[in-house]
Enzyme design. Structure first.
Site: not given
Ligand SMILES: [Zn+2]
Length: 416
Positions: A101, A163
């Protein structure tokens, strides 16, 4: 993950060392893969399944099976794949890890389309080129080399989702590895570090707090319970804790910010100027040195709320309440100097300095699951999350050279 405190602290105990030499050599072989990955918009709020299926299909074409783990939404997935050792072994070995992401481009002024990667001035521009599709693309482009290398131990690829919103995806993948008994011996998280090994980072802990009081006409304050005023006391308490940590430590001078920090980031409350506010909500975070117990810090805040503030509030009105919700957390990383993965990455990058950073990564999650981890990847963290994000082509070449050496180090000949 937030990258607000990015410089690597240097002191006599944390010596600087050389940046990997840049080369004016041919274009990195990983460019096609990186461009493919950047072209898929995987801003955290969007599903990443398109990217994951692209990678899964490409690996399948090379005869490599992938394991996908998803959350309840179904459209967001992690991918874990293993390039087995020459004897077919799939246990042990080293993980190359990256998040798929990227952070949003909303409100940023870009000179080119963030999702149409563009080569200019020896750089590749686009969202995620630096953080961190450059590393993922480099690893994917070298899979055929891994297969050809007569590996003594397997190499694993671990690609995660979410993340950037608090390491929300990787725990599912790590839990699945534990369930399947896959126990890698080490992990390299390829976040942008200019190809310098980072052996420690802080933990991230973000909470929302809701303070509930009781509404009344503002001329009748004794009949109400002012939620904003009690939220303010709690916020001041968090600030006092932060001041004490800054003043008294503990300290680790190898970090750019060498102590645990805390702050309140957003607040809202009340609904009219002539009404006692019934509710106040705020968010706060603390970034703990990895040697400090995050649960312990939170308990101190919670204890003050429940043991000191709440009795005072109940004395004013029975509706009083203080509720905490954890909205993001990721453990800190504190890699052992003598761990095999630390020694390996330092040897491969020719960088033996002790480098520690304030921002968080998934390395802390792998380490907590018993997989010793180090952070090392191409690109400068200063370029991450910004408009016109880019990665230097020389950094991609340095990453490819690093991975070639890594593959060699994992081969039968090197391990003899
Ligand atoms: Zn990163």
């Amino acid at each position: 993950m937030s990258h607000e405190a990015e410089t690597v602290h240097r002191s006599s105990s944390c010596p600087p060392s050389q940046v990997p030499a840049s080369s004016a050599s041919p274009l990195p072989v990983s460019l096609p893969w990186i461009e493919r990955l950047v072209s898929i918009d995987t801003t955290s709020r969007l599903p990443n399944i398109g990217l994951i299926e692209t990678v899964r299909d490409a690996l399948a074409a090379l005869g490599i099976a992938s394991t996908l783990t998803r959350d309840e939404r179904g459209e967001w997935a992690n991918l874990f794949a293993t390039i087995p050792a020459h004897d077919g072994a799939t246990h042990g070995g080293v993980v190359l890890s990256g998040h798929t992401d990227v952070v949003p481009v909303d409100g940023q002024q870009w000179d080119s389309d963030p999702f149409k990667p563009e080569l200019r001035d020896g750089r590749l521009y686009g969202r995620g080129t630096c953080d961190m599709k450059g590393f993922i693309g480099a690893a994917l482009s070298l899979v055929p080399d891994m297969q050809a290398a007569k590996l003594a131990k397997p190499i694993h690829l671990a690609l995660s989702f979410d993340e950037e919103i608090g390491c929300a995806g990787a725990p599912l993948m790590i839990a699945d590895l534990q369930k399947r008994g896959v126990k890698p011996e080490g992990c390299i998280v390829g976040e942008p570090t200019s190809m310098r090994p980072i052996v420690a980072h802080k933990g991230i802990n973000v909470y929302r707090c809701c303070v509930r009081g009781h509404a009344a006409h503002s001329s009748l304050t004794p009949q109400g319970l002012n939620a904003i005023e009690y939220a303010a006391r709690l916020i001041c308490h968090i600030r006092d804790m932060a001041d004490a940590l800054r003043r008294d430590g503990p300290f680790d001078e190898c970090f750019d910010v060498p102590f645990t920090t805390a702050q309140t980031s957003t607040i809202e409350g009340g609904n009219a100027i002539n009404t006692v506010p019934a509710e106040c909500r705020f968010a706060f975070e603390f970034r703990n040195l990895p040697t400090l117990d995050a649960a312990d810090i939170f308990e101190r805040i919670e204890r003050y709320a429940h043991d000191t503030l709440l009795p005072q509030m109940r004395h004013e009105h029975p509706n009083a309440a203080i509720e905490f919700t954890r909205i993001a957390s990721a453990p800190g990383l504190d890699a052992a100097e003598q761990a095999a993965i630390t020694e390996l990455v330092r040897a491969l990058s020719s960088d033996h300095a002790t480098r520690k950073v304030a921002y968080g990564t998934e390395a802390g999650l792998f380490a907590r699951a018993g997989v010793p981890s180090v952070v090392c990847g191409p690109g400068d963290i200063q370029q991450a999350h910004r408009a016109n994000e880019y990665v230097e082509l020389s950094q991609l070449s340095a990453c490819e050279a690093f991975l070639h050496k890594f593959i060699r180090s994992m081969s039968v000949d090197a391990q003899r």
